[in-house]
Scaffold this motif. Structure first.
Motif, PDB file in Angstrom:
ATOM      1  N   LEU A 112       0.844  -1.191   0.000  1.00 46.73           N
ATOM      2  CA  LEU A 112       0.000   0.000   0.000  1.00 46.73           C
ATOM      3  C   LEU A 112       0.879   1.241   0.000  1.00 46.73           C
ATOM      4  O   LEU A 112       1.807   1.348   0.798  1.00 46.73           O
ATOM      5  N   ASP A 113       0.567   2.176  -0.879  1.00 47.24           N
ATOM      6  CA  ASP A 113       1.335   3.419  -0.967  1.00 47.24           C
ATOM      7  C   ASP A 113       0.799   4.416   0.049  1.00 47.24           C
ATOM      8  O   ASP A 113      -0.378   4.792   0.024  1.00 47.24           O
ATOM      9  N   THR A 114       1.666   4.851   0.952  1.00 48.01           N
ATOM     10  CA  THR A 114       1.260   5.797   1.995  1.00 48.01           C
ATOM     11  C   THR A 114       1.768   7.218   1.714  1.00 48.01           C
ATOM     12  O   THR A 114       1.710   8.067   2.593  1.00 48.01           O
ATOM     13  N   SER A 115       2.240   7.441   0.494  1.00 45.85           N
ATOM     14  CA  SER A 115       2.855   8.741   0.177  1.00 45.85           C
ATOM     15  C   SER A 115       1.890   9.902   0.375  1.00 45.85           C
ATOM     16  O   SER A 115       2.300  11.012   0.741  1.00 45.85           O
ATOM     17  N   ASN A 116       0.599   9.658   0.121  1.00 41.05           N
ATOM     18  CA  ASN A 116      -0.391  10.738   0.229  1.00 41.05           C
ATOM     19  C   ASN A 116      -1.238  10.635   1.493  1.00 41.05           C
ATOM     20  O   ASN A 116      -2.281  11.295   1.604  1.00 41.05           O
ATOM     21  N   GLN A 139      -6.060 -18.506   5.696  1.00 42.15           N
ATOM     22  CA  GLN A 139      -4.932 -17.835   5.047  1.00 42.15           C
ATOM     23  C   GLN A 139      -4.601 -16.512   5.721  1.00 42.15           C
ATOM     24  O   GLN A 139      -5.439 -15.905   6.394  1.00 42.15           O
ATOM     25  N   ILE A 140      -3.368 -16.086   5.502  1.00 39.57           N
ATOM     26  CA  ILE A 140      -2.880 -14.829   6.066  1.00 39.57           C
ATOM     27  C   ILE A 140      -2.348 -13.947   4.937  1.00 39.57           C
ATOM     28  O   ILE A 140      -1.656 -14.415   4.030  1.00 39.57           O
ATOM     29  N   LYS A 141      -2.700 -12.670   5.023  1.00 41.60           N
ATOM     30  CA  LYS A 141      -2.216 -11.678   4.061  1.00 41.60           C
ATOM     31  C   LYS A 141      -1.238 -10.743   4.767  1.00 41.60           C
ATOM     32  O   LYS A 141      -1.517 -10.245   5.861  1.00 41.60           O
ATOM     33  N   SER A 142      -0.103 -10.524   4.140  1.00 36.05           N
ATOM     34  CA  SER A 142       0.865  -9.555   4.646  1.00 36.05           C
ATOM     35  C   SER A 142       0.619  -8.221   3.941  1.00 36.05           C
ATOM     36  O   SER A 142       0.520  -8.162   2.714  1.00 36.05           O
ATOM     37  N   ILE A 143       0.516  -7.160   4.737  1.00 35.85           N
ATOM     38  CA  ILE A 143       0.251  -5.824   4.189  1.00 35.85           C
ATOM     39  C   ILE A 143       1.489  -4.969   4.397  1.00 35.85           C
ATOM     40  O   ILE A 143       1.860  -4.637   5.529  1.00 35.85           O
ATOM     41  N   LEU A 144       2.126  -4.632   3.298  1.00 40.16           N
ATOM     42  CA  LEU A 144       3.366  -3.864   3.347  1.00 40.16           C
ATOM     43  C   LEU A 144       3.074  -2.398   3.070  1.00 40.16           C
ATOM     44  O   LEU A 144       2.460  -2.057   2.054  1.00 40.16           O
ATOM     45  N   LEU A 145       3.489  -1.533   3.971  1.00 46.29           N
ATOM     46  CA  LEU A 145       3.312  -0.090   3.780  1.00 46.29           C
ATOM     47  C   LEU A 145       4.555   0.482   3.123  1.00 46.29           C
ATOM     48  O   LEU A 145       5.674   0.253   3.592  1.00 46.29           O
ATOM     49  N   GLN A 146       4.343   1.249   2.060  1.00 41.16           N
ATOM     50  CA  GLN A 146       5.460   1.820   1.318  1.00 41.16           C
ATOM     51  C   GLN A 146       5.281   3.323   1.136  1.00 41.16           C
ATOM     52  O   GLN A 146       4.188   3.861   1.290  1.00 41.16           O
ATOM     53  N   GLU A 147       6.377   3.956   0.780  1.00 38.99           N
ATOM     54  CA  GLU A 147       6.352   5.364   0.397  1.00 38.99           C
ATOM     55  C   GLU A 147       7.351   5.574  -0.729  1.00 38.99           C
ATOM     56  O   GLU A 147       8.318   4.818  -0.859  1.00 38.99           O
ATOM     57  N   LYS A 148       7.097   6.584  -1.540  1.00 43.39           N
ATOM     58  CA  LYS A 148       7.991   6.873  -2.653  1.00 43.39           C
ATOM     59  C   LYS A 148       9.131   7.767  -2.200  1.00 43.39           C
ATOM     60  O   LYS A 148       8.919   8.820  -1.613  1.00 43.39           O
ATOM     61  N   VAL A 149      10.332   7.321  -2.497  1.00 41.73           N
ATOM     62  CA  VAL A 149      11.531   8.129  -2.262  1.00 41.73           C
ATOM     63  C   VAL A 149      12.138   8.351  -3.643  1.00 41.73           C
ATOM     64  O   VAL A 149      12.797   7.489  -4.193  1.00 41.73           O
TER      65      VAL A 149
END
Length: 311
Positions: A112-116, A139-149
């Motif tokens: 997931l993009d957290t830039s905004n 089942q298990i889902k991994s949720i990865l938080l990302q931002e643009k650099v």
């Protein structure tokens, strides 16, 4: 006619005959030489033509030579084109499907993009909507938080996550958090229903969870007790807890002790005794926050499997 004159005439006749005979012989010799030269020239010409024909091949050979040349040129052009395309593709960074190293094994991963993202409500809603997407039971889902650099998307640090989430956790607790953490969701059950239009829909009972790695268990445990008064306020959006109207009393309800998987845990019930929120130290260095006993059981099992070293 006297004898002397007769001798002279005879001598002249002999001379004439001799000269004519010589000329004829010379002519014959010259003609023979010319014929031989012509024959030799013809022979050499034929030999040269045979050599040329052998070198150049027959008409069929010429055809195959020309065809081979065309194929070679075409192959070179095609090979050059594909080499160009390969180099061109290599110069563009391929889109790689995310598969990061997480604290536990998982069945699906999403970034997931957290830039905004500007508020904790926005972040909690973003994560909540993703956790509600159905998976198969168990089942298990991994949720990865990302931002643009720049142009590169990178996972956000624990410090950035805590800032975005705007947690009211005690600083003493925050200082015990290690760099590793994980956000995910667990599917306790999944059923298929039919809507009013006759279309089948998958309805999943999903449970979000947070895992934090801890550097100081004693400090973390004491700080969690101090965080209990504000923990639901920080988490109700993420866990989609109904706190409207009379359910706002949940913010003031005390937490209780409970034993789960042979470990002490803390639980928040509603007025009807329904499970609202849990936290548990699955080990001395791992804190788990979730809203489901089934999720605790599954996550704990996967944590053990992750930590078990092969013999």
């Amino acid at each position: 006619m006297d004898e002397k004159e007769i001798q002279n005439n005879t001598k002249n006749n002999l001379k004439t005959i001799h000269t004519y005979t010589s000329d004829m012989a010379d002519a014959v010799r010259e003609n023979e030489m010319s014929v031989i030269k012509i024959a030799l020239a013809e022979k050499e010409k034929r030999e040269r033509e045979e050599i040329y024909q052998e070198a150049s091949g027959s008409g069929v050979n010429k055809f195959f030579w020309v065809l081979g040349g065309i194929i070679f040129i075409a192959g070179s052009l095609v090979g050059g084109y594909f080499l160009y395309q390969k180099n061109k593709s290599a110069s563009i960074a391929p889109e790689v499907k995310i598969r990061t190293e997480a604290l536990i094994s998982y069945d699906e991963e999403v970034a997931l993009d957290t830039s905004n993202i500007n508020t904790d409500i926005e972040l909690g809603t973003l994560i909540k909507e993703e956790t509600k997407k159905p998976l198969a039971k168990g089942q298990i889902k991994s949720i990865l938080l990302q931002e643009k650099v720049g142009e590169v998307e990178t996972p956000i640090s624990i410090e950035k996550f805590l800032t975005l989430f705007d947690l009211d956790a005690p600083q003493a607790l925050v200082r015990t958090f290690d760099t590793d953490y994980m956000i995910g969701s667990y599917v306790a059950k999944s059923t298929t229903t039919t809507n009013a239009e006759g279309e089948e829909q998958v309805v999943a009972e999903t449970h979000p969870f947070l895992i934090f790695k801890i550097k100081d268990y004693n400090q973390a445990y004491a700080s969690m007790l101090a965080w209990e008064d504000l923990l639901l306020n920080d988490m109700f959006v993420l866990f989609d807890t109904d706190v409207a109207g009379e359910r706002s009393v949940l913010f003031d309800k005390p937490w209780k002790d409970i034993i789960l998987d042979n470990k002490d845990a803390r639980i928040l019930y509603d007025k009807d005794g329904k499970d609202i929120l849990f936290y548990i130290f699955t080990s001395k260095d791992t804190l788990l926050i979730t809203d489901s006993k089934q999720a605790i059981k599954e996550v704990t099992a996967r944590l053990r499997a992750k930590e078990t070293k092969p013999i």
